[in-house]
Design an enzyme around this catalytic site. Structure first.
Site, PDB file in Angstrom:
ATOM      1  N   GLU A  64      60.328  19.395 -12.581  1.00 38.30           N
ATOM      2  CA  GLU A  64      61.105  18.261 -12.077  1.00 38.30           C
ATOM      3  C   GLU A  64      60.071  17.280 -11.533  1.00 38.30           C
ATOM      4  O   GLU A  64      59.186  17.683 -10.769  1.00 38.30           O
ATOM      5  CB  GLU A  64      62.050  18.678 -10.947  1.00 38.30           C
ATOM      6  CG  GLU A  64      62.887  17.487 -10.478  1.00 38.30           C
ATOM      7  CD  GLU A  64      63.710  17.737  -9.212  1.00 38.30           C
ATOM      8  OE1 GLU A  64      63.454  18.739  -8.523  1.00 38.30           O
ATOM      9  OE2 GLU A  64      64.600  16.913  -8.930  1.00 38.30           O
TER      10      GLU A  64
ATOM     11  N   ARG B 240      56.909  34.575  -9.326  1.00 34.42           N
ATOM     12  CA  ARG B 240      56.056  33.423  -9.050  1.00 34.42           C
ATOM     13  C   ARG B 240      54.799  33.860  -8.318  1.00 34.42           C
ATOM     14  O   ARG B 240      54.725  34.929  -7.720  1.00 34.42           O
ATOM     15  CB  ARG B 240      56.825  32.382  -8.240  1.00 34.42           C
ATOM     16  CG  ARG B 240      57.108  32.830  -6.810  1.00 34.42           C
ATOM     17  CD  ARG B 240      57.835  31.761  -5.994  1.00 34.42           C
ATOM     18  NE  ARG B 240      57.560  30.413  -6.466  1.00 34.42           N
ATOM     19  CZ  ARG B 240      58.506  29.491  -6.683  1.00 34.42           C
ATOM     20  NH1 ARG B 240      59.767  29.785  -6.486  1.00 34.42           N
ATOM     21  NH2 ARG B 240      58.175  28.299  -7.090  1.00 34.42           N
TER      22      ARG B 240
ATOM     23  N   LYS C 160      56.511  23.281  -2.058  1.00 36.95           N
ATOM     24  CA  LYS C 160      56.383  21.846  -2.296  1.00 36.95           C
ATOM     25  C   LYS C 160      56.738  21.046  -1.043  1.00 36.95           C
ATOM     26  O   LYS C 160      56.105  20.047  -0.727  1.00 36.95           O
ATOM     27  CB  LYS C 160      57.335  21.433  -3.425  1.00 36.95           C
ATOM     28  CG  LYS C 160      56.640  20.952  -4.682  1.00 36.95           C
ATOM     29  CD  LYS C 160      57.690  20.427  -5.667  1.00 36.95           C
ATOM     30  CE  LYS C 160      57.166  20.509  -7.097  1.00 36.95           C
ATOM     31  NZ  LYS C 160      58.198  20.119  -8.065  1.00 36.95           N
TER      32      LYS C 160
END
Length: 541
Positions: free
Chosen positions: A30, A254, A264
């Site tokens: 994204e 992850r 983030k």
RNA sequence: UGAGCUAUGGUGUAAUGGUAACACAGCAGUUUUUGGUACUGCCUUUCCUGGUUCGAAUCCGGGUAGCUCAACCA
């Protein structure tokens, strides 16, 4: 050598065995932030797997939420992927599929599988139930197909305000999987999109866009992280009801690294609150930060390979990432001598005004790198840590009365220590063994210690930034406020002295400053990448 | 009082019913004009508990622990 497959590769080989002829993956960021080392793992996995099996990997921007996204991020993401050494087969945007997605939504409405809900956000939340308690049906769930179609068209036409209506899939409000409880497909957002402008005021949700985008591109293996596991039944549901190309989703764990923040939101906070100097600060775990720090694309790809791929939660040692860089740079980086914290050494036995050019090996790991000549004279600078007045047992370097070799030069012996009024050493007076050039000594005696040096007359001062980990805690995110774990000494700026040739080295060149570690030339000076294995710690002792 | 995922040395990852291995980290040593590199050795492993089997990290049952899920984020 036997080959080890990760479990994603096993899945791919399985599908090939079943008759799958083309392997097609995608990397779907994204565009709402900068890529970090965690994304690098995903990039290497997606692009690497496609490449290994002769397939294709697309880059697709998951741009379904205009309020969080920006072209700035699109550009940085593309640059970072390229820098890592990968090129996508096709470049796509979920926003390119908005028209098709809209048509499919109408199709699902027509089939009685989707409906427009007038409930408020709070009502929807309340009737969704909890993980332990079933939800209840919306009062608008049984609207007619005609009414739904008309209302959905009105939503698109902009007849409603944000939040007034949503489109929902009609599945099962009592499903044990929360994401199957009539999930939202569309919401109204009257915000310009970075690519479609004001064309749309309704935007598809991730769940309604991702699987179909995969399907449209013929993605065979949609690889994502573990937290999307619960979304898979919904991913499959849309594809099945629409009867489109059957893409399949597979999940892996992850990446986590100790002493490293990977969220983030928190990285954004570090930037916004000026704890670091931007997304590309050399202490950041972003791709551009690692690049500024001196990490090479090859070292990051090696790291991605070494950490492996599995489904269990993991915390990788930061030392593995550092090892990967050393592993790469060891064979490619030229060696140079540098002094970061100098003490002047006067060789009293060396004739005043006399100089000599000394040949030095550029890289012992690479003969093709050749040699260079460095000027030697009566006064040289050595590292303060390479001299100790009262050395411990296993200290091999210079001390009063002991000998040490100046690398590629002569063996010197310390005769006298000169201090200022505060007791700080300002100068060492030494004598040299004139027959000790080229590794020899006048009488064949062994001198174990070899230290680096620069000519006091020729040394060029440079700015050097020394980096340490940004956080002191092994798990900085464990406590309430991760900022409490910031390392105050994560960056030190010092003036160092180097061989003259280094002052003109091209930006982006890597060097190993003998004994001090690996550095990269930037437009401002030299950034420390990583130290030699443990050299800092041992020298400090 | 739910569902799903996961469990192998300090940290990761292999072993797909047949000798538990590889890397990083740590420790020790050899080589070395870098306390680097290279090489050698050491250290430390199958969550618990039943069962199936000649044989289980692997298959089955029962536990336990960790993670994920209740954004009109992705």
């Amino acid at each position: 050598m036997e080959e080890r497959l990760n479990f994603i590769e096993e899945i791919v080989e399985e599908s090939i065995a079943k008759g799958q002829t083309e392997i097609h993956t995608r990397f779907p960021p994204e565009p709402n932030g900068y890529l970090h080392i965690g994304h690098a793992k995903s990039i290497c996995l997606n692009f690497g797997t496609a490449k290994k099996y002769g397939g294709k990997c697309n880059l697709r921007f998951d741009d379904t939420n205009p309020v969080k996204e920006d072209v700035e991020y699109v550009d940085s993401i593309k640059a970072d992927i390229n820098w890592l050494g990968f090129m996508w087969s096709e470049e796509h945007y979920a926003s390119d599929y908005f028209e098709q997605l809209y048509a499919w939504a109408c199709e699902l409405i027509s089939k009685g599988l989707a409906y427009v809900d007038d409930q408020t956000q709070d009502e929807i939340r309340a009737t969704r139930g909890t993980v332990q308690k079933a939800g209840t049906n919306s009062p608008w769930r049984e609207r007619s197909v005609q009414e739904n179609l008309a209302l959905f068209a009105d939503m698109r036409a902009g007849k409603f305000a944000d939040g007034e209506k949503v489109l929902r899939a009609k599945i099962d409000m009592a499903h044990t999987n929360m994401s199957m409880r009539d999930p939202l497909m569309y919401r109204i957002i009257h915000t310009d999109h970075h690519r479609t402008g004001n064309k749309w005021c309704i935007y598809p949700m991730y769940d309604y866009a991702h699987g179909q985008s995969d399907s449209l591109e013929g993605i065979t293996h949609s690889i994502c992280t573990l937290e999307f596991d619960v979304h898979r039944p919904l991913y499959d549901w849309f594809i099945e009801k629409l009867g489109i190309f059957p893409s399949h989703q597979y999940e892996f764990a992850r990446l986590n690294i100790n002493y490293t923040v990977m969220s983030k939101r928190k990285l954004l906070q570090l930037v916004k609150e000026n704890h670091v100097n931007g997304w590309d600060d050399p202490r950041m775990p972003t791709i551009c930060g690692l690049r500024a720090r001196g990490y090479t694309p090859a070292s990051i790809r090696l790291f991605a390979e070494k950490v492996g791929v599995a489904k269990r939660d993991n915390v990788i040692d930061l030392s593995l990432l550092e090892w990967c860089l050393r592993e790469d740079l060891n064979t490619t980086a030229q060696r140079r001598m540098a002094v970061l914290d100098p003490i002047k050494v006067v060789i009293t036995s060396w004739p005043e005004g006399q100089t000599e050019m000394i040949d030095c090996v550029n890289n012992p790991e690479d003969e093709a790198a050749g040699m260079r000549a460095v000027e030697f004279g009566r006064e040289v600078l050595i590292e303060r840590g390479d001299f100790m007045e009262n050395p411990p047992k296993k200290y091999y370097r210079l001390a009063p009365g002991t000998e040490v070799r100046l690398r590629y030069g002569y063996v010197i012996k310390c005769d006298e220590v000169i201090k200022d009024k505060d007791g700080v050493i300002t100068e060492l007076r030494c004598t040299h063994d004139p027959l000790s050039a080229h590794g020899a000594t006048s009488d064949g005696r062994k001198v174990k210690g070899v230290i680096h040096w620069v000519s006091a007359a020729r040394a060029v001062p440079i700015e050097v930034r020394l980096f340490d980990r940004l956080f002191m805690s092994e798990a900085p995110e464990a406590s309430g406020n991760f900022l409490d774990n910031l390392n105050p000494d994560s960056m030190k700026i010092v003036t160092g002295y180097v061989e003259p040739t280094l002052a003109e080295a091209p930006v982006g060149t890597h060097f190993q400053f003998e004994r001090l570690g690996y550095f990269i030339r930037t437009d401002r000076g030299f950034n420390k990448a990583v130290g030699l294995k443990d050299s800092w710690a041992k020298m400090a002792k």
